[in-house]
Design an enzyme around this catalytic site. Structure first.
Site, PDB file in Angstrom:
ATOM      1  N   HIS A   1       9.041   2.969   9.356  1.00 18.46           N
ATOM      2  CA  HIS A   1       8.834   2.004  10.438  1.00 18.46           C
ATOM      3  C   HIS A   1       7.534   2.345  11.160  1.00 18.46           C
ATOM      4  O   HIS A   1       7.283   3.516  11.459  1.00 18.46           O
ATOM      5  CB  HIS A   1      10.020   2.045  11.405  1.00 18.46           C
TER       6      HIS A   1
ATOM      7  N   SER B   1       0.836  -1.206   0.000  1.00 20.98           N
ATOM      8  CA  SER B   1       0.000   0.000   0.000  1.00 20.98           C
ATOM      9  C   SER B   1       0.873   1.260   0.000  1.00 20.98           C
ATOM     10  O   SER B   1       0.542   2.245  -0.669  1.00 20.98           O
ATOM     11  CB  SER B   1      -0.977   0.002   1.176  1.00 20.98           C
ATOM     12  N   ASN B   2       1.983   1.224   0.709  1.00 17.74           N
ATOM     13  CA  ASN B   2       2.870   2.401   0.709  1.00 17.74           C
ATOM     14  C   ASN B   2       3.610   2.545  -0.617  1.00 17.74           C
ATOM     15  O   ASN B   2       3.835   3.664  -1.083  1.00 17.74           O
ATOM     16  CB  ASN B   2       3.852   2.336   1.879  1.00 17.74           C
TER      17      ASN B   2
ATOM     18  N   GLU C   1       1.088   6.655   7.725  1.00 22.47           N
ATOM     19  CA  GLU C   1       2.062   6.231   6.709  1.00 22.47           C
ATOM     20  C   GLU C   1       1.668   6.770   5.339  1.00 22.47           C
ATOM     21  O   GLU C   1       2.484   7.353   4.621  1.00 22.47           O
ATOM     22  CB  GLU C   1       2.136   4.697   6.652  1.00 22.47           C
TER      23      GLU C   1
ATOM     24  N   ILE D   1      19.374  -4.993   3.954  1.00 21.82           N
ATOM     25  CA  ILE D   1      20.077  -4.412   2.801  1.00 21.82           C
ATOM     26  C   ILE D   1      21.577  -4.689   2.941  1.00 21.82           C
ATOM     27  O   ILE D   1      22.180  -4.361   3.966  1.00 21.82           O
ATOM     28  CB  ILE D   1      19.837  -2.878   2.750  1.00 21.82           C
TER      29      ILE D   1
ATOM     30  N   ASN E   1      13.600   4.440   4.826  1.00 20.29           N
ATOM     31  CA  ASN E   1      12.700   3.376   5.292  1.00 20.29           C
ATOM     32  C   ASN E   1      11.603   3.978   6.157  1.00 20.29           C
ATOM     33  O   ASN E   1      11.749   5.069   6.718  1.00 20.29           O
ATOM     34  CB  ASN E   1      13.487   2.330   6.090  1.00 20.29           C
TER      35      ASN E   1
HETATM   36  C1  GRF Z   1       4.348  -0.614   6.816  1.00 19.78           C
HETATM   37  O1  GRF Z   1       3.656  -0.704   8.035  1.00 19.78           O
HETATM   38  C2  GRF Z   1       5.721  -0.047   7.045  1.00 19.78           C
HETATM   39  O2  GRF Z   1       5.802   0.776   8.173  1.00 19.78           O
HETATM   40  C3  GRF Z   1       6.566  -1.277   7.270  1.00 19.78           C
HETATM   41  O3  GRF Z   1       5.999  -2.261   6.433  1.00 19.78           O
HETATM   42  C4  GRF Z   1       4.618  -1.990   6.239  1.00 19.78           C
HETATM   43  C5  GRF Z   1       4.344  -2.074   4.773  1.00 19.78           C
HETATM   44  O4  GRF Z   1       2.976  -2.025   4.489  1.00 19.78           O
HETATM   45  N1  GRF Z   1       7.948  -1.023   6.987  1.00 19.78           N
HETATM   46  P1  GRF Z   1       2.479  -2.017   2.984  1.00 19.78           P
HETATM   47  O5  GRF Z   1       3.015  -3.280   2.308  1.00 19.78           O
HETATM   48  O6  GRF Z   1       3.034  -0.795   2.350  1.00 19.78           O
HETATM   49  O7  GRF Z   1       0.988  -1.997   3.010  1.00 19.78           O
END
Ligand code: GRF
Length: 190
Positions: A103, A13-14, A173, A87, A101
């Site tokens: 978190h 999703s991100n 996020e 990495i 990144n």
């Molecule tokens: C997110 O919660 C991010 O903080 C972590 O991994 C998750 C990824 O979620 N690093 P998505 O795959 O982007 O929905």
């Protein structure tokens, strides 16, 4: 045009939000989705946004094959979005201060080994924290310990479940990651 490689392994999703954010950007574009999991959700977003997918196996990662591909693709920065592998140091030194990144908690708390996905939110609630949030940071040799670029907070309400907290964190996020990535890259242009 400066070129970003988004690395993702999961739902994506991100990764999708990053692709959407940079789709009409005049200076930066998401030029590659790199993944160790070609059937992950992120690849669907890549298809939707016309971003080429590069899938690799872990052995390639460790043997610098991925690094060579990024060089060949003239990638300027790496943005991790739910990428589940460490990495390699060769990549970290080549892209020094150019790997970001996200978190799902307020580092330095709730980071490190095993602190991913719902584990993080469960730990936050079990510890009785009154707030959680997100951390956007640079990636260095030590897991979750790179320089913090930005943090955003959300209150942990009484009786909140880890799932409810995850939902609130996810909102932060999506709202802030692409924007902070853009600000960082724009102000650290080479
Ligand atoms: C997110 O919660 C991010 O903080 C972590 O991994 C998750 C990824 O979620 N690093 P998505 O795959 O982007 O929905």
């Amino acid at each position: 045009m400066n070129r970003i490689a988004v690395f993702a392994s999961g739902t994506g999703s991100n990764a999708g939000k990053l692709m959407e954010h940079f789709v009409h950007h005049p200076q930066w574009s998401v030029a590659l989705l790199a993944t160790n999991n070609p059937s992950c959700g992120a690849t669907q977003f890549a298809e939707d946004f016309g971003v080429p997918v590069y899938s690799f196996i872990v052995e390639d990662f460790e043997a610098d094959e991925v690094l060579h591909r990024l060089q060949k693709e003239q990638i300027d920065a790496i943005v991790l979005a739910g990428f589940m592998r460490k990495i390699p140091s060769s990549l970290i030194s080549l892209y020094k201060d150019r790997i970001l990144n996200l978190h799902p908690a307020l580092l330095p708390k709730f980071g490190g080994k095993g602190m991913f996905g719902m584990n993080v939110h469960r730990a936050v609630i079990e510890t009785g924290e009154t707030e959680s949030g997100i951390t956007i940071h640079l990636v260095n040799e030590v897991y979750d310990e790179g320089e913090i670029i930005a943090q955003f907070k959300v209150p942990v309400k009484e009786d909140m479940s880890p799932e409810e907290l995850a939902k609130e964190v996810r909102k932060l996020e999506h709202k802030y990651y692409p924007q902070i990535v853009e600000e960082y890259l724009m102000s650290h242009a080479r």
